[in-house]
Write a protein that holds these residues in place. Structure first.
Motif, PDB file in Angstrom:
ATOM      1  N   SER A  98      37.083  33.448  47.697  1.00  0.00           N
ATOM      2  CA  SER A  98      37.220  33.866  46.300  1.00  0.00           C
ATOM      3  C   SER A  98      35.928  34.508  45.797  1.00  0.00           C
ATOM      4  O   SER A  98      35.957  35.552  45.139  1.00  0.00           O
ATOM      5  CB  SER A  98      37.574  32.669  45.417  1.00  0.00           C
ATOM      6  OG  SER A  98      38.786  32.089  45.839  1.00  0.00           O
TER       7      SER A  98
ATOM      8  N   ILE B 114      35.422  38.478  44.555  1.00  0.00           N
ATOM      9  CA  ILE B 114      34.949  38.840  43.217  1.00  0.00           C
ATOM     10  C   ILE B 114      33.691  39.713  43.318  1.00  0.00           C
ATOM     11  O   ILE B 114      33.580  40.755  42.650  1.00  0.00           O
ATOM     12  CB  ILE B 114      34.701  37.564  42.373  1.00  0.00           C
ATOM     13  CG1 ILE B 114      36.052  36.905  42.051  1.00  0.00           C
ATOM     14  CG2 ILE B 114      33.934  37.898  41.085  1.00  0.00           C
ATOM     15  CD1 ILE B 114      35.951  35.479  41.514  1.00  0.00           C
ATOM     16  N   TYR B 115      32.782  39.331  44.186  1.00  0.00           N
ATOM     17  CA  TYR B 115      31.571  40.153  44.365  1.00  0.00           C
ATOM     18  C   TYR B 115      31.918  41.541  44.885  1.00  0.00           C
ATOM     19  O   TYR B 115      31.308  42.523  44.472  1.00  0.00           O
ATOM     20  CB  TYR B 115      30.561  39.450  45.291  1.00  0.00           C
ATOM     21  CG  TYR B 115      29.582  38.607  44.518  1.00  0.00           C
ATOM     22  CD1 TYR B 115      29.972  37.401  43.937  1.00  0.00           C
ATOM     23  CD2 TYR B 115      28.267  39.030  44.324  1.00  0.00           C
ATOM     24  CE1 TYR B 115      29.092  36.638  43.200  1.00  0.00           C
ATOM     25  CE2 TYR B 115      27.372  38.266  43.591  1.00  0.00           C
ATOM     26  CZ  TYR B 115      27.788  37.072  43.025  1.00  0.00           C
ATOM     27  OH  TYR B 115      26.905  36.322  42.296  1.00  0.00           O
TER      28      TYR B 115
ATOM     29  N   ALA C 184      34.916  43.192  44.517  1.00  0.00           N
ATOM     30  CA  ALA C 184      35.662  43.946  43.511  1.00  0.00           C
ATOM     31  C   ALA C 184      34.727  44.446  42.414  1.00  0.00           C
ATOM     32  O   ALA C 184      34.933  45.531  41.850  1.00  0.00           O
ATOM     33  CB  ALA C 184      36.765  43.070  42.920  1.00  0.00           C
ATOM     34  N   ARG C 185      33.705  43.678  42.103  1.00  0.00           N
ATOM     35  CA  ARG C 185      32.752  44.084  41.056  1.00  0.00           C
ATOM     36  C   ARG C 185      31.912  45.289  41.466  1.00  0.00           C
ATOM     37  O   ARG C 185      31.245  45.890  40.635  1.00  0.00           O
ATOM     38  CB  ARG C 185      31.857  42.900  40.668  1.00  0.00           C
ATOM     39  CG  ARG C 185      32.603  41.857  39.826  1.00  0.00           C
ATOM     40  CD  ARG C 185      31.780  40.611  39.603  1.00  0.00           C
ATOM     41  NE  ARG C 185      30.526  40.882  38.917  1.00  0.00           N
ATOM     42  CZ  ARG C 185      30.396  41.039  37.600  1.00  0.00           C
ATOM     43  NH1 ARG C 185      31.466  40.968  36.828  1.00  0.00           N
ATOM     44  NH2 ARG C 185      29.225  41.270  37.060  1.00  0.00           N
TER      45      ARG C 185
ATOM     46  N   THR D 293      39.423  46.174  47.584  1.00  0.00           N
ATOM     47  CA  THR D 293      39.250  44.816  48.100  1.00  0.00           C
ATOM     48  C   THR D 293      40.597  44.127  48.305  1.00  0.00           C
ATOM     49  O   THR D 293      41.473  44.194  47.443  1.00  0.00           O
ATOM     50  CB  THR D 293      38.425  43.983  47.082  1.00  0.00           C
ATOM     51  OG1 THR D 293      37.203  44.663  46.824  1.00  0.00           O
ATOM     52  CG2 THR D 293      38.123  42.594  47.613  1.00  0.00           C
TER      53      THR D 293
ATOM     54  N   HIS E  15      40.180  34.025  38.157  1.00  0.00           N
ATOM     55  CA  HIS E  15      38.976  34.853  38.209  1.00  0.00           C
ATOM     56  C   HIS E  15      39.153  36.007  39.204  1.00  0.00           C
ATOM     57  O   HIS E  15      38.804  37.148  38.916  1.00  0.00           O
ATOM     58  CB  HIS E  15      37.768  33.981  38.564  1.00  0.00           C
ATOM     59  CG  HIS E  15      36.458  34.588  38.184  1.00  0.00           C
ATOM     60  ND1 HIS E  15      35.271  33.928  38.328  1.00  0.00           N
ATOM     61  CD2 HIS E  15      36.134  35.807  37.687  1.00  0.00           C
ATOM     62  CE1 HIS E  15      34.274  34.710  37.925  1.00  0.00           C
ATOM     63  NE2 HIS E  15      34.780  35.855  37.527  1.00  0.00           N
ATOM     64  N   VAL E  16      39.743  35.704  40.370  1.00  0.00           N
ATOM     65  CA  VAL E  16      39.976  36.756  41.369  1.00  0.00           C
ATOM     66  C   VAL E  16      40.921  37.814  40.801  1.00  0.00           C
ATOM     67  O   VAL E  16      40.684  39.025  40.910  1.00  0.00           O
ATOM     68  CB  VAL E  16      40.560  36.156  42.678  1.00  0.00           C
ATOM     69  CG1 VAL E  16      41.094  37.251  43.602  1.00  0.00           C
ATOM     70  CG2 VAL E  16      39.509  35.314  43.396  1.00  0.00           C
TER      71      VAL E  16
ATOM     72  N   ASP F  75      41.466  38.648  37.847  1.00  0.00           N
ATOM     73  CA  ASP F  75      40.868  39.375  36.736  1.00  0.00           C
ATOM     74  C   ASP F  75      40.374  40.743  37.202  1.00  0.00           C
ATOM     75  O   ASP F  75      40.131  41.636  36.404  1.00  0.00           O
ATOM     76  CB  ASP F  75      39.676  38.559  36.225  1.00  0.00           C
ATOM     77  CG  ASP F  75      39.634  38.501  34.730  1.00  0.00           C
ATOM     78  OD1 ASP F  75      40.730  38.545  34.141  1.00  0.00           O
ATOM     79  OD2 ASP F  75      38.524  38.432  34.180  1.00  0.00           O
ATOM     80  N   TYR F  76      40.223  40.885  38.493  1.00  0.00           N
ATOM     81  CA  TYR F  76      39.741  42.138  39.084  1.00  0.00           C
ATOM     82  C   TYR F  76      40.873  42.800  39.855  1.00  0.00           C
ATOM     83  O   TYR F  76      41.913  42.195  40.104  1.00  0.00           O
ATOM     84  CB  TYR F  76      38.552  41.850  40.019  1.00  0.00           C
ATOM     85  CG  TYR F  76      37.341  41.382  39.254  1.00  0.00           C
ATOM     86  CD1 TYR F  76      36.453  42.292  38.699  1.00  0.00           C
ATOM     87  CD2 TYR F  76      37.118  40.021  39.055  1.00  0.00           C
ATOM     88  CE1 TYR F  76      35.355  41.858  37.977  1.00  0.00           C
ATOM     89  CE2 TYR F  76      36.021  39.585  38.335  1.00  0.00           C
ATOM     90  CZ  TYR F  76      35.146  40.507  37.791  1.00  0.00           C
ATOM     91  OH  TYR F  76      34.066  40.090  37.074  1.00  0.00           O
TER      92      TYR F  76
ATOM     93  N   VAL G  47      42.130  43.235  42.772  1.00  0.00           N
ATOM     94  CA  VAL G  47      42.095  42.721  44.141  1.00  0.00           C
ATOM     95  C   VAL G  47      43.531  42.564  44.633  1.00  0.00           C
ATOM     96  O   VAL G  47      44.379  42.071  43.908  1.00  0.00           O
ATOM     97  CB  VAL G  47      41.392  41.333  44.166  1.00  0.00           C
ATOM     98  CG1 VAL G  47      41.560  40.662  45.525  1.00  0.00           C
ATOM     99  CG2 VAL G  47      39.919  41.466  43.814  1.00  0.00           C
TER     100      VAL G  47
END
Ligand code: FAD
Length: 303
Positions: free
Chosen positions: A14, A18-19, A21-22, A27, A65-66, A68-69, A71
């Motif tokens: 996870s 997130i890193y 996708a940011r 991703t 959180h994942v 949210d992007y 992905v």
């Protein structure tokens, strides 16, 4: 193709997703069971800055959180092969082949179980696998540690400072832990070590553990111990079977990584409990997932 494909949906996977996708790159995440070991955890009291939470809550937080992007989250999908061709190919059990410029492997691990009656029934009700996590729950109570290897003896020394008494049960006729640990454990007044002991049953009252039954392998006699907790320390098995002959693994099957999370395969990074990091914890896995994603991003901008 993906820029970064993450295999595994626990804390490490996870964090990596997130890193990645940011960074605005394409991703994907493939996870056999999103949440990983956290999904099987009840109380979590060492996730720094969150005084107390539980597994299902933390898993829901990870997923939110994942997602949210941007992905691609592919749940209930299992990777069975990783191969470097032009791109890196990840084959799934259903036959699909995903392609990516970089891959982060975060497939975690599982505790080896005793496979005796009562173990499943009393998991998280006295049967525990992680002294760093659950030790304080047994403050002032009687506990046992199953296994006399390094992790078992370390657990006994650790628990001795918290609980009333620790009995170590070792199957063989000698402890397999390092000498310095054995000497330390033997010097503690509230630690008893029993060798040639085969645990045969976890005993409970329907709600929680009350003890265990073991057989003295020398005499064949059966004995009972009254306990509140049983820490099973007979091995943590990395989920890396599908990587055998693909990547460098330790003799215990852990993926060997460097400080950037690089594995022995170009473009393939790894993080968390499946790797040779010395300590296996949620917060450590998350940091490792972030490291592997940043390592992989660095690889992408150079290639
Ligand atoms: P995992 O959580 O194991 O996740 C691995 C992920 O990879 C899962 O999504 C899994 O389904 C997936 N996967 C595996 N193989 C494949 C494959 N071939 N293809 C696709 N996906 C795959 N730590 C703490 O810090 N505090 C605690 O209180 C705590 N309590 C614990 C209690 C229990 C009962 C257990 C079992 C562990 C506990 N831990 C605790 C340890 C913590 O859960 C782990 O260190 C952490 O989950 C490791 O994260 P990970 O992402 O590396 O691996």
């Amino acid at each position: 193709p993906y820029d970064m494909l993450v295999v595994g949906g626990g804390p490490a996977g996870s964090a990596a997703a997130i890193y990645a996708a940011r960074k605005g790159i394409r991703t994907g995440v493939v996870a056999e069971r999103f949440g990983g070991q956290v999904a099987d955890t009840m109380a979590i009291e060492n996730f720094i800055s969150v005084k107390a939470t539980d597994g299902p809550k933390l898993v829901a937080g990870l997923e939110q959180h994942v997602l949210d992007y941007d992905v691609d989250l592919m749940k209930t999908q299992k990777a069975v092969r990783v191969e470097k061709k032009d791109l890196i190919e990840v084959e799934l059990e259903n036959g699909a082949v995903l392609k990516s410029k970089s891959v982060v492997l975060a497939t975690g691990a599982r505790w080896r179980e005793m496979n005796v009656p009562g173990e499943q029934e009393y998991k998280t009700k006295g049967v525990a696998y992680c002294p760093h996590c659950d030790g304080p729950l047994f403050k002032g109570k009687k506990t046992a540690v199953i296994g006399g290897g390094n992790s078992g003896i370390e657990a006994a020394i650790d628990l001795a400072g918290i609980v009333e008494h620790v009995t170590v049960l070792e199957f063989g006729d000698k402890l397999r832990a390092d000498d310095v640990l054995v000497k330390k454990a033997e010097s503690l007044p509230n630690v008893t070590i029993i060798k040639e002991a085969m645990t045969t049953e976890v005993l409970g009252n329907g709600e929680h553990v009350t003890g265990l039954q073991y057989t003295d392998r020398k005499t064949g006699e059966s004995h009972k111990l009254d306990l509140a907790g049983i820490f099973v320390q007979i091995g943590l098995v990395p989920n890396s079977e599908f990587l055998k002959d693909t990547l460098e693994l330790t003799d215990r099957g852990e993926i060997v990584i460097d400080t950037h999370g690089r594995t022995s395969m170009d473009g393939v990074f790894a993080a968390g409990d499946v790797t040779n990091v010395p300590f296996k914890q949620i917060i450590i896995s998350m940091g490792a997932g972030a490291t592997a994603a940043l390592g992989a991003f660095d690889y992408l901008i150079r290639n």
